[in-house]
Every structure is written in structure tokens, then in C-alpha cells.
Design a protein around this motif. Structure first.
Motif, PDB file in Angstrom:
ATOM      1  N   PHE A  23      -0.302  -4.226   5.654  1.00 15.21           N
ATOM      2  CA  PHE A  23       0.718  -3.185   6.328  1.00 15.21           C
ATOM      3  C   PHE A  23       1.948  -4.118   6.476  1.00 15.21           C
ATOM      4  O   PHE A  23       3.138  -3.552   6.289  1.00 15.21           O
ATOM      5  N   VAL A  24       2.016  -5.264   6.924  1.00 18.87           N
ATOM      6  CA  VAL A  24       3.303  -6.071   7.112  1.00 18.87           C
ATOM      7  C   VAL A  24       4.063  -6.392   5.700  1.00 18.87           C
ATOM      8  O   VAL A  24       5.174  -6.301   5.729  1.00 18.87           O
ATOM      9  N   GLU A  25       3.222  -6.697   4.759  1.00 20.96           N
ATOM     10  CA  GLU A  25       3.714  -6.937   3.631  1.00 20.96           C
ATOM     11  C   GLU A  25       4.651  -5.692   2.814  1.00 20.96           C
ATOM     12  O   GLU A  25       5.469  -5.765   2.544  1.00 20.96           O
ATOM     13  N   ALA A  69     -11.065 -11.667   0.575  1.00 20.53           N
ATOM     14  CA  ALA A  69     -10.634 -10.325   0.428  1.00 20.53           C
ATOM     15  C   ALA A  69      -9.152 -10.282   0.126  1.00 20.53           C
ATOM     16  O   ALA A  69      -8.302 -10.909   0.890  1.00 20.53           O
ATOM     17  N   VAL A  70      -8.592  -9.519  -0.955  1.00 19.29           N
ATOM     18  CA  VAL A  70      -7.407  -9.349  -1.115  1.00 19.29           C
ATOM     19  C   VAL A  70      -6.798  -7.944  -1.316  1.00 19.29           C
ATOM     20  O   VAL A  70      -5.801  -7.701  -1.598  1.00 19.29           O
ATOM     21  N   ILE A  98      -2.795  -7.073  -1.447  1.00 21.33           N
ATOM     22  CA  ILE A  98      -1.839  -8.236  -1.108  1.00 21.33           C
ATOM     23  C   ILE A  98      -0.811  -7.988  -2.379  1.00 21.33           C
ATOM     24  O   ILE A  98      -1.272  -7.714  -3.321  1.00 21.33           O
ATOM     25  N   LYS A  99       0.333  -8.271  -2.022  1.00 15.86           N
ATOM     26  CA  LYS A  99       1.377  -8.315  -2.921  1.00 15.86           C
ATOM     27  C   LYS A  99       1.123  -9.194  -4.340  1.00 15.86           C
ATOM     28  O   LYS A  99       1.438  -8.582  -5.238  1.00 15.86           O
ATOM     29  N   ASP A 100       0.428 -10.066  -4.296  1.00 19.33           N
ATOM     30  CA  ASP A 100       0.014 -10.996  -5.392  1.00 19.33           C
ATOM     31  C   ASP A 100      -0.891 -10.190  -6.341  1.00 19.33           C
ATOM     32  O   ASP A 100      -1.059 -10.780  -7.384  1.00 19.33           O
ATOM     33  N   TRP A 106      -6.542  -3.279 -10.270  1.00 21.15           N
ATOM     34  CA  TRP A 106      -7.407  -3.405  -9.401  1.00 21.15           C
ATOM     35  C   TRP A 106      -7.201  -2.317  -8.303  1.00 21.15           C
ATOM     36  O   TRP A 106      -8.074  -1.816  -7.693  1.00 21.15           O
ATOM     37  N   GLY A 107      -6.107  -1.803  -8.041  1.00 17.20           N
ATOM     38  CA  GLY A 107      -5.760  -0.646  -7.294  1.00 17.20           C
ATOM     39  C   GLY A 107      -6.512   0.188  -7.502  1.00 17.20           C
ATOM     40  O   GLY A 107      -6.907   1.146  -7.113  1.00 17.20           O
TER      41      GLY A 107
END
Length: 174
Positions: A23-25, A69-70, A98-100, A106-107
Motif C-alpha cells: 500500500f505504501v509503495e 511473500a511478494v 511489491i514493485k519489483d 504473476w499479478g
């Protein structure tokens, strides 16, 4: 090696950390620091994740790379404020990587896992909310048959984000 697995109540601490990070990213720059922290403390607290993970009407999946977990997706009954929501409709609540790990396919796999679960008892109307300025996510969801049908405000402290309500009508099995 990547894997997707259904999260359990034991994953509440991991989910709390991951949900906060993603969320922060993604959105952290939009909010005053205290508003953001207050939101994170409420929305992604370990206790709250535990409640979600223990609830039989909700499901959460973790995308893991080499056991770390990513990404995650969450789904359950539809709670969006739209007059056409009916009992039995379901909602994709969250989908974050996560951004990376974004833009590597995978999304899509994580979303497809959630969609399969949401329609496990047969086709039904599916819903989700997406930030009005997240154009990439809007295009992504459109590829899966979701269309804008409304708006609502998503509060993070004193900030009210304009969110789009997207719907995918029930149809033949996909």
C-alpha cells in the motif's frame, strides 16, 4: 521459484507486513504522514488480518518467491456502495505485488486464482474498486471483463480518494 498459496491464520503477521508495504509503495505519496499511518494501523493490523483469514467467506492468497511473500490477493462478499450489488455477489478486495514483482505476469496469475475462487460455485457478478487515477490497473481489469459502473470515496484520514467501482457481470463459465 514462484508459488501461489492460500493464506492461513498463521500468515496474519506476514500479510500485515506485506499489505502495509505494498500500500505504501503504491499510494503512500498521496497522504499526509499521520493520515497514512493511522490508516495502516487500522486496515493492516495483524489482528485485523487474522480476522479476515479466519472468516469462512473470505480468502487471501500469497504470491511467494523462494518462500518470501511478494504479493497478495484478497476476496470475499461484495461490500462496495453500489445500488446493483446483490446478495451472492463477490468482490476482489485487494491485489498487490511489491514493485519489483510487477509487470512480470504473476499479478495475472494471482488475479486468476482469486477469480476462480470467487466463481467456484458458478458464474456470478464480480466487483472491485480501483483508484480513479490508477490507469494501468483499470486497463488490467478491463482485460478480465470489468467495466466502470460507479464511483465512491475511499477515506484515508482527511483525504478522500475517488475510486471507480468496476463490475464483471455473471456469464457463462470462463
Amino acid at each position: 521459484m514462484y508459488t501461489i498459496r492460500r493464506a492461513t491464520v498463521d500468515d496474519a503477521p506476514t500479510l500485515s507486513v506485506l499489505a502495509t508495504r505494498t500500500f505504501v509503495e503504491t499510494f503512500g505519496h498521496l497522504y499526509p504522514a499521520q493520515d497514512l499511518q493511522d490508516f495502516l494501523d487500522e486496515a493492516y493490523a495483524v489482528d485485523r488480518q487474522h480476522i479476515i483469514l479466519a472468516h469462512p467467506d473470505y480468502a487471501v492468497w500469497l504470491l511467494e518467491r523462494d518462500g518470501v511473500a511478494v504479493g497478495h490477493a484478497a476476496a470475499g462478499p461484495c461490500g462496495l456502495p453500489h445500488p446493483d450489488v446483490q446478495p451472492g455477489d463477490r468482490e476482489l478486495k485487494r491485489l498487490y505485488l511489491i514493485k519489483d514483482e510487477q509487470s512480470c505476469g504473476w499479478g495475472s496469475r494471482l488475479l486468476e486464482t482469486a477469480l476462480d475462487w470467487l466463481e467456484r460455485d458458478g458464474p456470478r457478478t464480480l466487483w472491485l474498486g480501483v483508484w480513479s487515477e490508477n490507469f494501468g490497473a483499470q486497463r488490467f481489469y478491463a482485460r478480465y471483463g470489468f467495466n466502470k459502473v460507479g464511483t465512491y470515496e475511499f477515506p484515508v484520514g482527511s483525504v478522500r480518494d475517488l475510486e471507480f467501482i468496476l463490475r464483471r457481470p455473471a456469464g457463462p463459465a470462463r
